[in-house]
Design a protein around this motif. Structure first.
Motif, PDB file in Angstrom:
ATOM      1  N   GLU A 190      -6.292   8.658  52.734  1.00  0.00           N
ATOM      2  CA  GLU A 190      -7.475   8.866  53.841  1.00  0.00           C
ATOM      3  C   GLU A 190      -8.809   9.132  52.983  1.00  0.00           C
ATOM      4  N   VAL A 191      -9.694   8.243  53.420  1.00  0.00           N
ATOM      5  CA  VAL A 191     -11.028   8.212  52.751  1.00  0.00           C
ATOM      6  C   VAL A 191     -12.174   8.685  53.614  1.00  0.00           C
ATOM      7  N   ARG A 192     -12.989   9.567  53.239  1.00  0.00           N
ATOM      8  CA  ARG A 192     -14.113   9.996  53.867  1.00  0.00           C
ATOM      9  C   ARG A 192     -15.463   9.890  53.122  1.00  0.00           C
ATOM     10  N   VAL A 193     -16.515   9.814  53.836  1.00  0.00           N
ATOM     11  CA  VAL A 193     -17.892   9.568  53.142  1.00  0.00           C
ATOM     12  C   VAL A 193     -19.010  10.565  53.306  1.00  0.00           C
ATOM     13  N   VAL A 194     -19.651  11.099  52.360  1.00  0.00           N
ATOM     14  CA  VAL A 194     -20.839  11.775  52.567  1.00  0.00           C
ATOM     15  C   VAL A 194     -22.098  11.198  51.838  1.00  0.00           C
ATOM     16  N   ASP A 195     -23.293  11.848  51.854  1.00  0.00           N
ATOM     17  CA  ASP A 195     -24.282  11.451  51.201  1.00  0.00           C
ATOM     18  C   ASP A 195     -24.116  11.510  49.729  1.00  0.00           C
ATOM     19  N   ARG A 196     -23.843  12.838  49.362  1.00  0.00           N
ATOM     20  CA  ARG A 196     -23.418  13.095  47.992  1.00  0.00           C
ATOM     21  C   ARG A 196     -22.445  14.307  47.807  1.00  0.00           C
ATOM     22  N   VAL A 197     -21.598  13.938  46.747  1.00  0.00           N
ATOM     23  CA  VAL A 197     -20.857  15.009  46.441  1.00  0.00           C
ATOM     24  C   VAL A 197     -21.299  15.907  45.329  1.00  0.00           C
ATOM     25  N   ALA A 245     -17.370  15.192  55.931  1.00  0.00           N
ATOM     26  CA  ALA A 245     -17.177  13.848  55.503  1.00  0.00           C
ATOM     27  C   ALA A 245     -17.026  13.375  56.768  1.00  0.00           C
ATOM     28  N   LEU A 246     -17.359  11.997  56.868  1.00  0.00           N
ATOM     29  CA  LEU A 246     -17.401  11.137  57.707  1.00  0.00           C
ATOM     30  C   LEU A 246     -15.826   9.964  57.507  1.00  0.00           C
ATOM     31  N   PRO A 247     -15.081   9.831  58.443  1.00  0.00           N
ATOM     32  CA  PRO A 247     -14.070   8.995  57.973  1.00  0.00           C
ATOM     33  C   PRO A 247     -14.297   7.775  57.793  1.00  0.00           C
ATOM     34  N   LEU A 248     -13.771   6.943  56.845  1.00  0.00           N
ATOM     35  CA  LEU A 248     -13.989   5.665  56.685  1.00  0.00           C
ATOM     36  C   LEU A 248     -12.970   4.814  57.189  1.00  0.00           C
ATOM     37  N   ARG A 249     -13.011   3.601  57.969  1.00  0.00           N
ATOM     38  CA  ARG A 249     -11.971   2.850  58.397  1.00  0.00           C
ATOM     39  C   ARG A 249     -12.609   1.386  58.080  1.00  0.00           C
ATOM     40  N   LEU A 250     -11.354   0.775  57.480  1.00  0.00           N
ATOM     41  CA  LEU A 250     -11.668  -0.631  56.842  1.00  0.00           C
ATOM     42  C   LEU A 250     -10.320  -1.443  57.280  1.00  0.00           C
ATOM     43  N   LEU A 308     -27.492   6.033  68.674  1.00  0.00           N
ATOM     44  CA  LEU A 308     -27.174   7.476  68.559  1.00  0.00           C
ATOM     45  C   LEU A 308     -26.195   7.647  69.599  1.00  0.00           C
ATOM     46  N   GLN A 309     -26.395   7.188  70.750  1.00  0.00           N
ATOM     47  CA  GLN A 309     -25.182   7.454  71.870  1.00  0.00           C
ATOM     48  C   GLN A 309     -23.755   6.960  71.242  1.00  0.00           C
ATOM     49  N   LEU A 310     -23.954   5.782  70.727  1.00  0.00           N
ATOM     50  CA  LEU A 310     -22.861   5.027  70.195  1.00  0.00           C
ATOM     51  C   LEU A 310     -21.942   6.165  69.342  1.00  0.00           C
ATOM     52  N   GLY A 311     -22.795   6.478  68.122  1.00  0.00           N
ATOM     53  CA  GLY A 311     -21.940   7.362  67.300  1.00  0.00           C
ATOM     54  C   GLY A 311     -21.488   8.715  68.084  1.00  0.00           C
ATOM     55  N   TRP A 312     -22.060   9.232  69.102  1.00  0.00           N
ATOM     56  CA  TRP A 312     -21.593  10.252  69.636  1.00  0.00           C
ATOM     57  C   TRP A 312     -20.239   9.816  70.673  1.00  0.00           C
ATOM     58  N   ARG A 313     -20.286   8.758  71.274  1.00  0.00           N
ATOM     59  CA  ARG A 313     -19.230   8.296  72.164  1.00  0.00           C
ATOM     60  C   ARG A 313     -18.096   7.969  71.082  1.00  0.00           C
ATOM     61  N   ALA A 314     -18.442   7.414  70.150  1.00  0.00           N
ATOM     62  CA  ALA A 314     -17.278   7.024  69.078  1.00  0.00           C
ATOM     63  C   ALA A 314     -16.471   8.206  69.149  1.00  0.00           C
ATOM     64  N   TYR A 315     -17.049   9.334  68.341  1.00  0.00           N
ATOM     65  CA  TYR A 315     -16.357  10.556  68.247  1.00  0.00           C
ATOM     66  C   TYR A 315     -15.691  11.153  69.557  1.00  0.00           C
ATOM     67  N   GLU A 316     -16.283  11.161  70.616  1.00  0.00           N
ATOM     68  CA  GLU A 316     -15.699  11.532  72.017  1.00  0.00           C
ATOM     69  C   GLU A 316     -14.449  10.631  72.108  1.00  0.00           C
ATOM     70  N   ARG A 317     -14.316   9.318  71.889  1.00  0.00           N
ATOM     71  CA  ARG A 317     -13.006   8.656  72.209  1.00  0.00           C
ATOM     72  C   ARG A 317     -12.193   8.571  71.073  1.00  0.00           C
ATOM     73  N   GLY A 318     -12.478   8.940  69.810  1.00  0.00           N
ATOM     74  CA  GLY A 318     -11.538   9.447  68.979  1.00  0.00           C
ATOM     75  C   GLY A 318     -11.583   7.896  67.982  1.00  0.00           C
ATOM     76  N   TRP A 319     -12.435   7.096  67.953  1.00  0.00           N
ATOM     77  CA  TRP A 319     -12.592   5.841  67.289  1.00  0.00           C
ATOM     78  C   TRP A 319     -12.779   6.118  65.917  1.00  0.00           C
ATOM     79  N   VAL A 320     -13.326   7.174  65.489  1.00  0.00           N
ATOM     80  CA  VAL A 320     -13.612   7.698  64.157  1.00  0.00           C
ATOM     81  C   VAL A 320     -13.162   9.309  64.279  1.00  0.00           C
ATOM     82  N   THR A 321     -12.270   9.745  64.544  1.00  0.00           N
ATOM     83  CA  THR A 321     -11.858  10.801  64.417  1.00  0.00           C
ATOM     84  C   THR A 321     -11.346  11.403  63.197  1.00  0.00           C
ATOM     85  N   ARG A 322     -11.901  12.744  62.655  1.00  0.00           N
ATOM     86  CA  ARG A 322     -11.655  13.430  61.582  1.00  0.00           C
ATOM     87  C   ARG A 322     -10.017  13.705  61.530  1.00  0.00           C
ATOM     88  N   ARG A 323      -9.109  13.397  60.762  1.00  0.00           N
ATOM     89  CA  ARG A 323      -7.818  13.792  60.917  1.00  0.00           C
ATOM     90  C   ARG A 323      -7.536  15.192  60.085  1.00  0.00           C
TER      91      ARG A 323
END
Length: 323
Positions: A190-197, A245-250, A308-323
């Motif tokens: 499981e990989v997530r991303v932040v500005d800085r650690v 952090a934001l989940p990374l999906r590749l 911006l709306q795309l980012g919110w909708r992506a979370y609402e629909r679980g496309w980039v859900t934090r596990r």
């Protein structure tokens, strides 16, 4: 598979072949193994010493395999006995080491490791010794935590060890950044991303932590934290960074109808991680227009008109859900 019992690939192949044919002469076995007769006979003698093969008394010149259940069982019992002795010896040595330390209470909590090779070796030991989970914070200029040498990660993953990794956004721009992260995700990490650690960090099984102490003028060093309040603090630090952090999906696929496909999710994940369209195109080997077309397709699928709306909708629909 039988290497832990003291057999290399040649000897294991010889035993397996002998088991399959039941009884064989040296020339026949050598032909099946594509070995010379001298090497084949030497392999058979070693199997004989291990109790896995014997010369046939009824048919001179031929070899027979010992029953695996009996022969391998005896080797396993012997190996377990040797492991028990080694475990006892390790415990005794650890006790002697603690007794010889001038400040045992402090040394049991924090250990200083000096030198790049020694620090890297400790990082390797943490992974190989983990039985449940390895957590890591990775900076854009890692001194220890790197995906280049991933043999230990693969071995740990094969044992069922869970990896949770948070990387700085700048890692995505490194020459091998996306490749290494794709490999990690391919091992179900499981990989997530932040500005800085806040710091480079590795925590294994919540029982040990490694904190590199990089300095531009001094030799690399690290703290190995074994127990106590400091370890709890470092574990809490990781969990805090992980939550934000934001989940990374590749290289992933949509899991339901109406969800973006893998390539679109790759683009979305990198954009939400803060990369520009041009950086995403470069990292994924795509044309800029291709990236923009995929973004447009994502917006249409989400039913929005702005990113911006795309980012919110992506979370609402679980496309980039934090596990």
């Amino acid at each position: 598979m039988l290497g832990v019992l003291g057999l290399d690939e040649t000897h294991e192949a010889a035993y397996r072949t002998l088991v399959s044919v039941g009884v064989a002469e040296v020339p026949d076995l050598a032909r099946r193994l594509t070995l010379g007769e001298h090497d084949t006979e030497r392999a058979l003698r070693l199997l004989e010493r291990h109790g896995l093969a014997a010369r046939s008394t009824a048919r001179p010149g031929r070899w027979v395999a010992a029953p695996p259940g009996v022969a391998l069982g005896a080797l396993l019992v012997r190996q377990r006995h040797e492991l028990d002795k080694a475990e006892l010896a390790a415990a005794l040595l650890a006790e002697e080491y603690r007794a010889a330390t001038t400040e045992p209470a402090v040394h049991d909590l924090v250990e200083v490791v000096i030198g790049a090779r020694a620090v890297s070796q400790r990082f390797l030991q943490l992974q190989l010794g983990a039985g449940d989970e390895v957590c890591a914070l990775v900076t854009g200029r890692p001194t220890v935590v790197s995906g280049r040498d991933n043999d230990a990660e693969e071995q740990a993953a094969d044992r069922g060890v869970r990896y949770r990794v948070v990387v700085e956004r700048s890692v995505l721009d490194l020459p091998h950044g996306i490749t290494e992260l794709s490999a990690a995700l391919g091992r179900d990490e499981e990989v997530r991303v932040v500005d800085r650690v806040p710091t480079e960090l590795v925590v294994a099984d919540r029982s040990q932590a490694l904190v590199p102490l990089a300095s531009p003028t001094a030799e690399p060093a690290a703290l190995v934290v074994h127990a106590g309040g400091l370890l709890e603090l470092l574990t809490g630090l990781f969990e805090s960074v992980w939550r934000d952090a934001l989940p990374l999906r590749l290289g992933t696929r949509g899991i339901a109808e109406g969800e973006p496909d893998g390539p679109d999710l790759e683009v979305l994940s990198l954009l939400l991680a803060g990369m520009t369209d041009a950086s995403v195109a470069q990292q994924l080997g795509l044309g800029l227009r291709t990236v923009q077309r995929r973004v447009k397709r994502l917006m249409e699928l989400a039913g929005v008109t702005t990113r911006l709306q795309l980012g919110w909708r992506a979370y609402e629909r679980g496309w980039v859900t934090r596990r």
